[in-house]
Design a protein around this motif. Structure first.
Motif, PDB file in Angstrom:
ATOM      1  N   GLU A 122       0.860  -1.242   0.004  1.00 29.70           N
ATOM      2  CA  GLU A 122      -0.111  -0.010   0.071  1.00 29.70           C
ATOM      3  C   GLU A 122       0.950   1.128   0.055  1.00 29.70           C
ATOM      4  O   GLU A 122       0.435   2.135  -0.663  1.00 29.70           O
ATOM      5  CB  GLU A 122      -0.867  -0.052   1.204  1.00 29.70           C
ATOM      6  N   GLU A 123       2.148   1.245   0.748  1.00 30.98           N
ATOM      7  CA  GLU A 123       2.841   2.555   0.747  1.00 30.98           C
ATOM      8  C   GLU A 123       3.484   2.896  -0.663  1.00 30.98           C
ATOM      9  O   GLU A 123       3.782   3.970  -0.936  1.00 30.98           O
ATOM     10  CB  GLU A 123       4.028   2.165   1.750  1.00 30.98           C
ATOM     11  N   GLU A 124       3.397   1.824  -1.653  1.00 28.06           N
ATOM     12  CA  GLU A 124       3.983   2.051  -2.821  1.00 28.06           C
ATOM     13  C   GLU A 124       3.239   2.472  -3.911  1.00 28.06           C
ATOM     14  O   GLU A 124       3.236   2.650  -4.891  1.00 28.06           O
ATOM     15  CB  GLU A 124       4.871   0.727  -3.251  1.00 28.06           C
ATOM     16  N   GLN A 125       1.636   2.349  -3.471  1.00 25.92           N
ATOM     17  CA  GLN A 125       0.588   2.652  -4.652  1.00 25.92           C
ATOM     18  C   GLN A 125       0.494   4.018  -4.505  1.00 25.92           C
ATOM     19  O   GLN A 125       0.794   5.073  -3.752  1.00 25.92           O
ATOM     20  CB  GLN A 125      -0.762   1.805  -3.992  1.00 25.92           C
ATOM     21  N   ASP A 126      -0.568   4.382  -5.600  1.00 25.45           N
ATOM     22  CA  ASP A 126      -0.808   5.823  -5.808  1.00 25.45           C
ATOM     23  C   ASP A 126      -1.827   6.344  -4.597  1.00 25.45           C
ATOM     24  O   ASP A 126      -2.579   5.624  -3.919  1.00 25.45           O
ATOM     25  CB  ASP A 126      -1.503   5.754  -7.037  1.00 25.45           C
ATOM     26  N   ARG A 127      -1.809   7.681  -4.500  1.00 24.51           N
ATOM     27  CA  ARG A 127      -2.478   8.277  -3.276  1.00 24.51           C
ATOM     28  C   ARG A 127      -3.966   7.700  -3.468  1.00 24.51           C
ATOM     29  O   ARG A 127      -4.728   7.456  -2.332  1.00 24.51           O
ATOM     30  CB  ARG A 127      -2.149   9.498  -3.208  1.00 24.51           C
ATOM     31  N   ASP A 128      -4.362   7.644  -4.657  1.00 27.77           N
ATOM     32  CA  ASP A 128      -5.907   7.334  -4.860  1.00 27.77           C
ATOM     33  C   ASP A 128      -6.102   5.840  -4.156  1.00 27.77           C
ATOM     34  O   ASP A 128      -7.383   5.568  -4.089  1.00 27.77           O
ATOM     35  CB  ASP A 128      -6.383   7.534  -6.189  1.00 27.77           C
ATOM     36  N   CYS A 129      -5.393   4.920  -4.229  1.00 29.82           N
ATOM     37  CA  CYS A 129      -5.373   3.725  -3.971  1.00 29.82           C
ATOM     38  C   CYS A 129      -5.347   3.337  -2.119  1.00 29.82           C
ATOM     39  O   CYS A 129      -5.604   2.316  -1.780  1.00 29.82           O
ATOM     40  CB  CYS A 129      -4.240   2.524  -4.364  1.00 29.82           C
ATOM     41  N   ARG A 130      -4.891   4.633  -1.696  1.00 30.18           N
ATOM     42  CA  ARG A 130      -4.520   4.287  -0.210  1.00 30.18           C
ATOM     43  C   ARG A 130      -5.886   4.570   0.722  1.00 30.18           C
ATOM     44  O   ARG A 130      -6.891   5.409   0.381  1.00 30.18           O
ATOM     45  CB  ARG A 130      -3.504   5.175   0.420  1.00 30.18           C
ATOM     46  N   GLY A 131      -6.130   3.718   2.023  1.00 29.49           N
ATOM     47  CA  GLY A 131      -7.106   4.133   2.931  1.00 29.49           C
ATOM     48  C   GLY A 131      -8.281   3.924   2.203  1.00 29.49           C
ATOM     49  O   GLY A 131      -8.526   2.881   1.370  1.00 29.49           O
ATOM     50  N   SER A 132      -9.489   4.526   2.859  1.00 34.06           N
ATOM     51  CA  SER A 132     -10.967   3.987   2.601  1.00 34.06           C
ATOM     52  C   SER A 132     -11.153   4.751   1.300  1.00 34.06           C
ATOM     53  O   SER A 132     -12.406   4.303   0.827  1.00 34.06           O
ATOM     54  CB  SER A 132     -11.853   4.731   3.662  1.00 34.06           C
ATOM     55  N   LYS A 133     -10.505   5.693   0.653  1.00 32.93           N
ATOM     56  CA  LYS A 133     -11.100   6.482  -0.603  1.00 32.93           C
ATOM     57  C   LYS A 133     -11.284   5.349  -1.775  1.00 32.93           C
ATOM     58  O   LYS A 133     -12.248   5.596  -2.510  1.00 32.93           O
ATOM     59  CB  LYS A 133      -9.999   7.435  -0.837  1.00 32.93           C
ATOM     60  N   ARG A 134     -10.276   4.342  -1.823  1.00 35.63           N
ATOM     61  CA  ARG A 134     -10.665   3.533  -2.577  1.00 35.63           C
ATOM     62  C   ARG A 134     -11.957   2.676  -2.866  1.00 35.63           C
ATOM     63  O   ARG A 134     -12.484   2.292  -3.633  1.00 35.63           O
ATOM     64  CB  ARG A 134      -9.416   2.350  -2.694  1.00 35.63           C
ATOM     65  N   TYR A 135     -12.602   2.769  -1.717  1.00 37.05           N
ATOM     66  CA  TYR A 135     -13.798   1.914  -1.559  1.00 37.05           C
ATOM     67  C   TYR A 135     -14.884   2.891  -1.169  1.00 37.05           C
ATOM     68  O   TYR A 135     -16.105   2.783  -0.727  1.00 37.05           O
ATOM     69  CB  TYR A 135     -13.714   1.159  -0.336  1.00 37.05           C
TER      70      TYR A 135
END
Length: 315
Positions: free
Chosen positions: A184-197
């Motif tokens: 997760e730490e290497e993913q784009d910021r849009d993929c992190r946390g609850s925003k993705r869902y």
């Protein structure tokens, strides 16, 4: 603007008028403008006056409480934990729309996403401009400006609360989910946390159409821009901007088409329905000419004099 700020400005205007000898120069607005050759008297008389219709309920104590609860709920929904896998399926309509509209370039998708953020910010700021600069400063109607501002805040808070609850509980995964791979730490910021869902429904779309609905509601009942075509154009432009925001959310791959369409429907219902239901229902529209202002309206005007001028206020 808070009431305390408006009160301080009003007090300052009274003090300035007293120091400059305004009581001796107090006259009605028509007499003060009699020497202005650029404004013919008959045209000035026909110009619609900005005022709060007596048949329209003013912002109630219960609405202040409700607005606070809406805002608190909106913030609380940020703590709703995402549920992975709750809604991953894509219907045929969303799939076809994504294939047709999604921008292929990563960089261009980011630009479209940022453009939607900027356009939404401009739309919400325009609401403040109408209330503070147009109604309060331009027309000198502080009480009308307060009503407009509070209605705007109430509607936006309600929209945010509904969107936060639905998005948090449905946990629909964003269209770009396939790109969210690896640590997760290497993913784009849009993929992190609850925003993705939080894909359903689109908060940008619902907020944009709430703002557009509010613009149309206010300009249909109040001659903020003088009535007629200018106010109608403000409504049309705001609806076009809202449609652009919703479209940008789809082409930037932030939302599915049904997310944006649902957000547009919820926002339109909120922006048009809430002001009409609680305030504008049954009152006269902006086409009414020569509407008399209420006696309790705040009015600040400048009266020219040989060595300067006077600030004259009515409160």
């Amino acid at each position: 603007m808070s009431r305390s700020a408006a009160s301080r400005l009003a007090s300052g205007a009274i003090a300035a008028a007293a120091l400059l000898g305004a009581p001796a120069a107090r006259a009605d607005d028509a007499t003060a403008r009699a020497g202005d050759a650029a404004a013919p008297p008959e045209r000035e008389a026909a110009r619609p006056e900005l005022g709060w219709d007596p048949s329209w309920p003013r912002f109630r104590a219960s609405e202040y409480v409700a607005t606070g609860l809406f805002a608190a709920t909106a913030f609380a929904t940020l703590a709703i934990p995402p549920v992975e896998g709750r809604w991953r399926g894509v219907n045929g309509f969303d799939g076809a729309a994504r294939d047709a509209l999604r921008i292929r370039s990563d960089r261009q998708r980011e630009m479209a996403r940022d453009a939607s953020d900027l356009l939404l910010t401009l739309m919400t700021n325009q609401l403040a401009v109408d209330a503070l600069l147009v109604a309060w400063w331009g027309h000198g109607r502080g009480s009308v400006a307060w009503e407009i501002a509070m209605i705007d805040i109430e509607a936006l808070a309600l929209n945010a609360a509904v969107n936060g609850l639905v998005a948090g509980l449905t946990s629909r995964e964003r269209p770009y989910r396939a790109a969210c791979v690896g640590p997760e730490e290497e993913q784009d910021r849009d993929c992190r946390g609850s925003k993705r869902y939080r894909s359903f429904f689109s908060g940008h779309s619902s907020t944009a159409f709430t703002a557009a609905g509010l613009m149309c509601s206010h300009h249909a009942h109040l001659p903020l821009y003088g009535g007629g075509a200018p106010d109608a154009l403000a409504c049309a432009a705001s609806l076009g901007a809202a449609a652009a925001v919703a479209t940008l959310r789809v082409v930037s791959d932030q939302h599915f088409a049904t997310d944006a369409l649902t957000g547009a429907a919820v926002g339109t219902l909120t922006g048009l329905g809430l002001p009409w239901l609680l305030h504008y229902r049954g009152g006269a529209g902006a086409s009414t000419s020569a509407r008399a202002p209420r006696e309790d309206a705040v009015s600040i005007s400048f009266v020219p004099a040989p060595l300067g001028g006077y600030l004259v206020g009515r409160f």
